[in-house]
Design a protein around this motif. Structure first.
Motif, PDB file in Angstrom:
ATOM      1  N   PRO A  66       0.808  -1.229   0.000  1.00 15.50           N
ATOM      2  CA  PRO A  66       0.000   0.000   0.000  1.00 15.50           C
ATOM      3  C   PRO A  66       0.838   1.275   0.000  1.00 15.50           C
ATOM      4  N   GLY A  67       0.467   2.184  -0.890  1.00 14.04           N
ATOM      5  CA  GLY A  67       1.102   3.491  -0.941  1.00 14.04           C
ATOM      6  C   GLY A  67       2.419   3.544  -1.679  1.00 14.04           C
ATOM      7  N   LYS A  68       2.855   2.434  -2.281  1.00 15.07           N
ATOM      8  CA  LYS A  68       4.136   2.407  -2.984  1.00 15.07           C
ATOM      9  C   LYS A  68       3.979   1.667  -4.302  1.00 15.07           C
ATOM     10  N   TYR A  69       4.877   1.958  -5.230  1.00 11.57           N
ATOM     11  CA  TYR A  69       4.936   1.192  -6.473  1.00 11.57           C
ATOM     12  C   TYR A  69       5.830  -0.029  -6.280  1.00 11.57           C
ATOM     13  N   ALA A  70       6.881   0.148  -5.472  1.00 11.19           N
ATOM     14  CA  ALA A  70       7.819  -0.923  -5.167  1.00 11.19           C
ATOM     15  C   ALA A  70       8.481  -0.582  -3.845  1.00 11.19           C
ATOM     16  N   GLY A  71       9.193  -1.535  -3.294  1.00  6.01           N
ATOM     17  CA  GLY A  71       9.878  -1.298  -2.029  1.00  6.01           C
ATOM     18  C   GLY A  71      11.063  -2.229  -1.882  1.00  6.01           C
TER      19      GLY A  71
END
Length: 125
Positions: free
Chosen positions: A41-46
């Protein structure tokens, strides 16, 4: 209301290949990369990493909401996540209470060499 924009298994494979490309281009070859494709949630990647073992897990979000999923956006996300490895040691060591000076100096030099490679490749932005 959020727009659903799922990333496919094929896009995940492309993302992994792009991460490996940037790992090589940035000279972060001492790192062993693992990849996951899950909700973030809230990110494209991490990315999550352990500097002692040079292990990193890079995750591609299964839903990019309103951002188009293209080769260009996948490459941007891959480059961004792998770039975190350039400063991973500096980031981790500076959060520790007790850091040996030689650890910090060595991590700084590795980061500087990666930046030099970027400038040499003409890809520094």
């Amino acid at each position: 209301m959020s727009v659903q924009n799922p990333t496919s298994a094929e896009q995940f494979e492309e993302f992994k290949a792009l991460c490996l490309k940037w790992q090589d281009r940035l000279g972060m070859t001492e790192w062993q990369l693992h990849f996951t494709h899950r909700d973030l949630p809230g990110k494209y990647a991490g990315i999550e990493y352990q500097i002692e073992s040079y292990l990193a897990e890079i995750t591609l979000n299964t839903d990019w909401d309103d951002r188009p999923v293209t080769t260009e956006t996948l490459e941007s996300a891959a480059r961004h996540e792998v770039a975190h490895l350039v400063i991973a040691e500096l980031h981790t060591l500076t959060w520790r209470r007790f850091v040996a000076e030689n650890q910090l100096l060595a991590a700084t030099e590795r980061s500087v060499r990666a930046i030099e490679r970027l400038v040499g490749l003409g890809v520094a932005e």
